[in-house]
Design an enzyme around this catalytic site. Structure first.
Site, PDB file in Angstrom:
ATOM      1  N   GLY A 146      82.173  16.890  20.214  1.00 42.68           N
ATOM      2  CA  GLY A 146      83.356  17.025  19.353  1.00 42.68           C
ATOM      3  C   GLY A 146      84.635  16.633  20.077  1.00 42.68           C
ATOM      4  N   LEU A 190      71.827  25.486  17.904  1.00 45.97           N
ATOM      5  CA  LEU A 190      72.480  26.800  17.826  1.00 45.97           C
ATOM      6  C   LEU A 190      71.652  27.766  16.998  1.00 45.97           C
ATOM      7  CD1 LEU A 190      76.282  26.228  17.181  1.00 45.97           C
ATOM      8  CD2 LEU A 190      75.128  26.743  19.325  1.00 45.97           C
ATOM      9  N   LEU A 218      81.874  25.616  22.450  1.00 46.85           N
ATOM     10  CA  LEU A 218      82.806  25.029  21.475  1.00 46.85           C
ATOM     11  C   LEU A 218      82.099  24.664  20.178  1.00 46.85           C
ATOM     12  CD1 LEU A 218      84.498  22.472  23.913  1.00 46.85           C
ATOM     13  CD2 LEU A 218      84.938  24.909  23.692  1.00 46.85           C
ATOM     14  N   SER A 273      83.137  23.677  11.968  1.00 46.13           N
ATOM     15  CA  SER A 273      84.546  24.045  12.157  1.00 46.13           C
ATOM     16  C   SER A 273      85.467  23.621  11.022  1.00 46.13           C
ATOM     17  CB  SER A 273      85.063  23.462  13.464  1.00 46.13           C
ATOM     18  OG  SER A 273      85.165  22.059  13.342  1.00 46.13           O
ATOM     19  N   SER A 316      89.727  31.134  17.080  1.00 48.66           N
ATOM     20  CA  SER A 316      90.599  30.284  16.275  1.00 48.66           C
ATOM     21  C   SER A 316      91.698  31.099  15.608  1.00 48.66           C
ATOM     22  CB  SER A 316      89.736  29.635  15.200  1.00 48.66           C
ATOM     23  OG  SER A 316      90.517  29.245  14.107  1.00 48.66           O
ATOM     24  N   GLU A 362      92.424  30.872  12.706  1.00 51.25           N
ATOM     25  CA  GLU A 362      91.901  31.267  11.383  1.00 51.25           C
ATOM     26  C   GLU A 362      91.443  32.722  11.385  1.00 51.25           C
ATOM     27  OE1 GLU A 362      91.502  29.632   8.303  1.00 51.25           O
ATOM     28  OE2 GLU A 362      92.757  28.026   9.105  1.00 51.25           O
ATOM     29  N   TYR A 380      84.663  30.638   7.690  1.00 50.82           N
ATOM     30  CA  TYR A 380      84.825  30.132   9.055  1.00 50.82           C
ATOM     31  C   TYR A 380      85.577  31.161   9.905  1.00 50.82           C
ATOM     32  CZ  TYR A 380      86.781  27.407  12.871  1.00 50.82           C
ATOM     33  OH  TYR A 380      87.148  26.980  14.104  1.00 50.82           O
ATOM     34  N   LYS A 387      84.290  33.396  13.164  1.00 50.58           N
ATOM     35  CA  LYS A 387      84.966  33.357  14.468  1.00 50.58           C
ATOM     36  C   LYS A 387      85.346  34.766  14.937  1.00 50.58           C
ATOM     37  CE  LYS A 387      84.939  29.059  15.718  1.00 50.58           C
ATOM     38  NZ  LYS A 387      84.408  28.610  17.024  1.00 50.58           N
TER      39      LYS A 387
END
Ligand code: GDP
Length: 353
Positions: free
Chosen positions: A17, A66, A87, A91, A132, A134, A156, A160
């Site tokens: 990424g 994952l 990471l 996302s 994040s 968020e 999301y 997180k």
């Protein structure tokens, strides 16, 4: 016994990424031996999946998922990393509204599997979790700090928060050197095309190349705190060099609206965004977050980290890269001295909808 001649070994999950590719370059410059986890399909089709990785021969890639504890545990055992930067995640916030369970499953389980694999096989490994802004979502206060209450507004963001709490719990309960960065939006010419910044800058380049006539966006009045990815990965590395693990907000402390981003991006090629940008209610999100603006004082004081690239430079760098890629750099203007004034009446019309 510690071998002082040996190169330090780091592993990045999510190496393909935007952030993974910049972090790889940073670690190679510091002479690390770098390993990365990628999905098997990326190894089968590297041109397509690993295009951001410039130095492919200098990194050792391992296939793992994952969704599979066994595959992550196997890589941890084999590599025995000293630092693990996690990471990898689904996302893109908009997708997370469409496919809630896969965002939750992949992001939460993936983080848990890695922490658990480290605890079982390499407990001395230092761990970084990519949190994040968020997670703050509809935050009670602006700017947000490490002690602002989380109030995520997307799946999301929720995934997180779970990863953040897992990281903290492995630190407190099992003594892992596990830290989280609470990173605000960070962009670059390597940002994915679905994110608003790159959608705008690639749109600008395509418009001047005659490949497209307009850019359709959602809500133009949303504000974000936008920094440069290349600088944000430095903060990740700094966190793992500290004697004690901890959590840090990483942000510029400055917000701009999507409208200002668009105005600035079009100004870089001498155009007026109002002639090209359409705000389409279909692209509005079901829930938005309050202005996200981070206070990175703790990172500045403890890590000596601070952002260097300002908003205008960031936009200009992205527009320039997209124009170069299409061979239309002749359109580029010098860095505009100021962010163009945005049209207030247009702003009010947008808000009234
Ligand atoms: P995010 O902050 O991680 O969700 O990053 P994005 O770049 O996807 O979105 C930033 C903000 O831009 C969000 O508040 C979106 O609602 C807003 N936005 C407005 N128009 C668009 C659009 O066309 N695409 C995207 N991705 N975001 C948009």
């Amino acid at each position: 016994m510690h071998n002082f001649m040996a190169r330090r070994k780091a592993l990045i999950s999510g190496i393909s990424g935007q952030d993974g590719s910049y972090l790889l370059e940073l670690l190679l410059a510091k002479d690390y031996e770098v390993h990365g986890i990628v999905r098997r399909v990326a190894l089968e089709d590297p041109e397509h999946h690993l295009s951001r990785i410039v130095d492919r021969e200098r990194v050792q890639l391992h296939p793992a998922s994952l969704e599979s504890y066994a595959s992550l545990h196997h890589v941890a055992e084999r590599v025995q990393p000293e630092e693990w930067y996690h990471l990898a995640a689904q996302s893109f916030v908009s997708y997370s509204f469409d496919d809630e369970s896969s965002t939750l499953n992949t992001n939460m389980n993936g983080t848990h599997y890695i922490l658990s694999a480290l605890k079982n096989s390499v407990p001395s490994c230092r761990f970084y979790f990519a949190g994040s802004s968020e997670m703050f979502g509809n935050a009670d206060e602006v700017p947000q700090t490490e002690s602002t209450r989380f109030h995520p507004r997307s799946t999301y963001g929720i995934s997180k928060v779970a990863g953040f709490e897992l990281t903290r719990n492995y630190r407190e309960a099992y003594g892992l050197h596990a830290s989280s960065g609470i990173l605000y939006n960070h962009e670059s010419p390597r940002r994915g095309f679905v994110f608003v910044t790159r959608k705008i800058t690639s749109g600008v380049a395509r418009i001047v190349a005659g490949l497209q006539k307009e850019v359709r966006l959602g809500n133009l009045d949303v504000q974000r705190d936008w920094g440069h990815s290349r600088e944000y990965v430095e903060a990740m590395w700094l966190m793992l060099q500290q004697p004690e693990p901890d959590d840090y907000v990483i942000a510029t402390g400055e917000t701009h609206s999507v409208r200002e981003f668009a105005a600035m991006a079009f100004a870089c090629v001498g155009l007026d965004y109002r002639d090209y940008v359409k705000s389409d209610p279909v692209l509005f999100r079901p829930t938005e977050v309050n202005p996200l603006r981070g206070d990175a004082s703790k990172a500045r004081e403890r890590l000596g980290w601070q952002p260097r690239t300002g908003f205008r430079q960031l936009v200009r760098e992205m527009v320039e890269a997209d124009c170069r890629a299409l061979g239309v750099q002749g359109w580029l203007r010098d860095l505009p001295v100021a962010i163009p004034e945005v049209d207030e009446s247009a702003r009010l019309r947008g808000a009234a909808r």
